[in-house]
Design a protein around this motif. Structure first.
Motif, mmCIF file in Angstrom:
data_model
loop_
_atom_site.group_PDB
_atom_site.id
_atom_site.type_symbol
_atom_site.label_atom_id
_atom_site.label_comp_id
_atom_site.label_asym_id
_atom_site.label_seq_id
_atom_site.Cartn_x
_atom_site.Cartn_y
_atom_site.Cartn_z
ATOM 1 N N ARG A 22 8.985 -1.072 -3.538
ATOM 2 C CA ARG A 22 8.208 -0.058 -4.358
ATOM 3 C C ARG A 22 8.629 1.210 -3.891
ATOM 4 O O ARG A 22 8.128 1.734 -3.414
ATOM 5 C CB ARG A 22 6.899 -0.534 -4.256
ATOM 6 N N PRO A 23 9.908 1.574 -4.336
ATOM 7 C CA PRO A 23 10.391 2.739 -3.780
ATOM 8 C C PRO A 23 9.766 3.943 -3.690
ATOM 9 O O PRO A 23 9.499 4.893 -3.091
ATOM 10 C CB PRO A 23 11.728 2.736 -4.248
ATOM 11 N N GLU A 24 8.937 4.229 -5.038
ATOM 12 C CA GLU A 24 8.257 5.529 -4.990
ATOM 13 C C GLU A 24 6.765 5.286 -5.257
ATOM 14 O O GLU A 24 5.991 6.178 -5.440
ATOM 15 C CB GLU A 24 8.883 6.037 -6.450
ATOM 16 N N GLY A 25 6.392 4.124 -4.705
ATOM 17 C CA GLY A 25 4.974 4.014 -4.695
ATOM 18 C C GLY A 25 4.352 3.655 -5.746
ATOM 19 O O GLY A 25 3.118 3.860 -6.182
ATOM 20 N N SER A 26 5.022 3.246 -6.989
ATOM 21 C CA SER A 26 4.461 3.172 -8.279
ATOM 22 C C SER A 26 5.099 1.923 -8.850
ATOM 23 O O SER A 26 4.473 0.789 -8.430
ATOM 24 C CB SER A 26 4.762 4.215 -9.583
ATOM 25 N N VAL A 27 6.013 1.690 -9.572
ATOM 26 C CA VAL A 27 6.688 0.589 -10.086
ATOM 27 C C VAL A 27 7.200 -0.319 -8.917
ATOM 28 O O VAL A 27 7.849 0.209 -7.951
ATOM 29 C CB VAL A 27 7.971 0.829 -11.168
ATOM 30 N N SER A 28 7.213 -1.648 -9.052
ATOM 31 C CA SER A 28 7.591 -2.662 -8.314
ATOM 32 C C SER A 28 8.689 -3.602 -8.935
ATOM 33 O O SER A 28 8.240 -4.064 -10.227
ATOM 34 C CB SER A 28 6.482 -3.200 -7.372
ATOM 35 N N GLN A 69 0.978 -1.043 -0.071
ATOM 36 C CA GLN A 69 -0.038 -0.020 -0.146
ATOM 37 C C GLN A 69 0.896 1.150 -0.047
ATOM 38 O O GLN A 69 1.567 1.511 1.089
ATOM 39 C CB GLN A 69 -0.857 -0.013 1.228
ATOM 40 N N GLY A 70 1.030 2.045 -1.214
ATOM 41 C CA GLY A 70 2.096 2.854 -1.326
ATOM 42 C C GLY A 70 3.515 2.269 -1.350
ATOM 43 O O GLY A 70 3.546 1.477 -2.288
ATOM 44 N N THR A 71 4.387 2.914 -0.417
ATOM 45 C CA THR A 71 5.741 2.339 -0.928
ATOM 46 C C THR A 71 6.142 1.352 0.294
ATOM 47 O O THR A 71 7.085 0.207 -0.098
ATOM 48 C CB THR A 71 6.668 3.607 -0.439
ATOM 49 N N GLY A 72 5.271 1.023 1.190
ATOM 50 C CA GLY A 72 5.593 -0.059 2.067
ATOM 51 C C GLY A 72 4.890 -1.352 1.768
ATOM 52 O O GLY A 72 3.658 -1.479 1.496
ATOM 53 N N ALA A 73 5.562 -2.269 2.061
ATOM 54 C CA ALA A 73 4.813 -3.654 2.057
ATOM 55 C C ALA A 73 4.083 -3.841 3.319
ATOM 56 O O ALA A 73 4.391 -3.824 4.558
ATOM 57 C CB ALA A 73 6.143 -4.852 2.045
ATOM 58 N N ALA A 74 2.726 -3.990 3.167
ATOM 59 C CA ALA A 74 1.843 -4.057 4.016
ATOM 60 C C ALA A 74 1.572 -5.560 4.464
ATOM 61 O O ALA A 74 1.113 -5.838 5.702
ATOM 62 C CB ALA A 74 0.504 -3.511 3.581
ATOM 63 N N ASP A 75 1.788 -6.286 3.658
ATOM 64 C CA ASP A 75 1.700 -7.895 3.975
ATOM 65 C C ASP A 75 2.734 -8.633 2.991
ATOM 66 O O ASP A 75 2.325 -8.716 2.163
ATOM 67 C CB ASP A 75 0.159 -8.376 3.870
#
Lengths: 115, 112
Positions: free
Chosen positions: A69-75, A50-56
C-alpha cells in the motif's frame, strides 16, 4: 459516496502463475484489511495496513502472498506461483482508523480461480 | 486463539416467522461482537454490533445482546421478510487493533 472497490471482479489463472488483486478503499480511510473467503466459510484475515505500513500480516498463509500500500490508499495483494488451493474470494475492507470500534466497510471481492 | 461458532444453515422460514441464529464465541479479554450480512450479489455489510457485556445491538428489526456469562451473541428478528434472505456472519474483534474473526455464516431463506 463511493464504497470500497476491487478489481478485477473475477480472475481465472493457471497453476503456477502470478496474480495481482487491487483494492481501492473509501477516500480518507487509513486502515485497510485483506480477507480470504473460501467456499462455505467465513472470511479469514490475511493482513491489514494502517497508512502505508503493514501493521499485522500474521494471516498471510505463506511467503507466496504479499501485499503493498505504497501511498496509503490503494492496495495490491500479490500471489506468486498460484496453487489450486488459493482459489477463493479475496475481500478488501477499509475503516477510518484501525480498531475494533471502527466499522469496516467491505468491497464486493475478487473471485480467484486457479485451474 | 479467538473463534466464533454459529449455527449451520441453511435456515428456511416462512415470511413473518421468528428468527434466531445462534452464535457463541471464545476470546481472551473483552471482545467487540458483530453481525454482518451478505445479500445476494452484494458485499458484506455491518448489520449491528455490541462492544461490551449486556449491550444490545439493533438494526432493521434485528437484535442481538452481548451475553458474557454464556459467551453468546444470538441474532433475533421477530418477523422476517423475503428481503431478509441472505447469509449472516457473526464476528468478533478482540480489542485494540485486532482484525475481525468470523464464523462460517448461516444462509437464511425466507419464503412468501
Amino acid at each position: 459516496g463511493a464504497g470500497v472497490s476491487q478489481t478485477p471482479s473475477n480472475k481465472v489463472t493457471e497453476k503456477g502463475k502470478y496474480v495481482e488483486l487491487r483494492c481501492d478503499p473509501i477516500s480518507g480511510h487509513t486502515a485497510l484489511y485483506w480477507y480470504r473467503q473460501s467456499l462455505g466459510q467465513g472470511p479469514e484475515f490475511l493482513i491489514y495496513f494502517q497508512g502505508t505500513g503493514a501493521a499485522d500480516d500474521s494471516g498471510l498463509p505463506n511467503d507466496r502472498f504479499f501485499a503493498v500500500r505504497p501511498e496509503g490508499s490503494v492496495s495490491t495483494l500479490k500471489i506468486q506461483r498460484t496453487e489450486r488451493g488459493d482459489s477463493a474470494v479475496y475481500l478488501c475492507a477499509s475503516s477510518l482508523i484501525a480498531g475494533s470500534y471502527n466499522e469496516q466497510f467491505f468491497g464486493p471481492g475478487t473471485r480467484l480461480t486457479v485451474l | 486463539g479467538d473463534s466464533v461458532t454459529q449455527m449451520e444453515g441453511p435456515v428456511t422460514l416462512s415470511e413473518e416467522a421468528f428468527l434466531t441464529i445462534n452464535c457463541t464465541y471464545t476470546a481472551t479479554g473483552y471482545p467487540s461482537l458483530f453481525w454482518y450480512v451478505q445479500y445476494p450479489g452484494e458485499g458484506l455489510q455491518l448489520l449491528l454490533k455490541a462492544t461490551k457485556a449486556d449491550d444490545k445491538g439493533s438494526n432493521k428489526g434485528f437484535e442481538a445482546t452481548y451475553r458474557k456469562e454464556t459467551t453468546s451473541f444470538h441474532l433475533e428478528k421477530g418477523s422476517v421478510q423475503v428481503s431478509d434472505s441472505a447469509v449472516y456472519f457473526c464476528a468478533l474483534s478482540g480489542g485494540g487493533n485486532t482484525p475481525l474473526v468470523f464464523g462460517k455464516g448461516t444462509r437464511l431463506s425466507v419464503i412468501a
